[in-house]
Write a protein that holds these residues in place. Sequence first.
Motif, PDB file in Angstrom:
ATOM      1  N   ARG A  28       0.840  -1.206   0.000  1.00 47.73           N
ATOM      2  CA  ARG A  28       0.000   0.000   0.000  1.00 47.73           C
ATOM      3  C   ARG A  28       0.874   1.255   0.000  1.00 47.73           C
ATOM      4  NH1 ARG A  28      -5.440   2.001   1.268  1.00 47.73           N
ATOM      5  NH2 ARG A  28      -5.131   4.221   1.035  1.00 47.73           N
ATOM      6  N   ASP A  66      -6.901  -1.998  -1.084  1.00 50.04           N
ATOM      7  CA  ASP A  66      -7.901  -1.710  -0.055  1.00 50.04           C
ATOM      8  C   ASP A  66      -9.132  -1.098  -0.712  1.00 50.04           C
ATOM      9  OD1 ASP A  66      -6.504  -2.569   2.276  1.00 50.04           O
ATOM     10  OD2 ASP A  66      -5.324  -0.710   2.271  1.00 50.04           O
ATOM     11  N   GLU A 101      -8.919   2.355  -2.295  1.00 56.09           N
ATOM     12  CA  GLU A 101      -7.983   2.594  -3.395  1.00 56.09           C
ATOM     13  C   GLU A 101      -8.702   2.460  -4.731  1.00 56.09           C
ATOM     14  OE1 GLU A 101      -3.722   1.165  -2.833  1.00 56.09           O
ATOM     15  OE2 GLU A 101      -4.866  -0.317  -1.660  1.00 56.09           O
TER      16      GLU A 101
END
Length: 178
Positions: A98, A151, A154
């Motif tokens: 991430r 996620d 996103e």
Amino acid sequence: MTAEPAQHQPQHHPSPPVVVVMGVSGSGKSTVGGLLAERLGVPYAEADDFHPPANIAKMSAGHPLDDTDREPWLDAIAAWVAERDGLGGVVSCSALRRRYRDRLRAAAPRLFFLHLDGPPELIAARLAARMQHFMPPGLLRSQLEALEPLDADEAGAVVTIDGGPQQIAERAYAALPR
């Protein structure tokens, strides 16, 4: 009765997206990324080309990169996506964590990630069949362990990698925001 003049609304043509085709080595990022860029009519960049020689030497020797190794690589990719923001482009980049995606997104906030995903056995078979690439199949495990899926907050989509390159590229194209 007189007719009202026609109202012409300016046509809004959204700019092509800047897309990161992400996933572990062997998932098809380069092949699908190239096909997707062709379909969109935008430039394609191969993230491997942004690695400094020391990174390639390290991976060729069978050693995974650490975050310090990745910094100049991610910065170079971020500069490319920033240049393409508003113009469109496709870049292949593992973007496994991430924080790496956040670093790229900071350069181009509308960046869209397409995560090419499939069973580890399929990816391992593709890696084993690949010729002349510096990434040895033995590093797949470290990449799978490092992978942090997209996620919910996103901008992106997961695309399965079963089927041939054209099929996968069509699924990738269909997953793009309109």
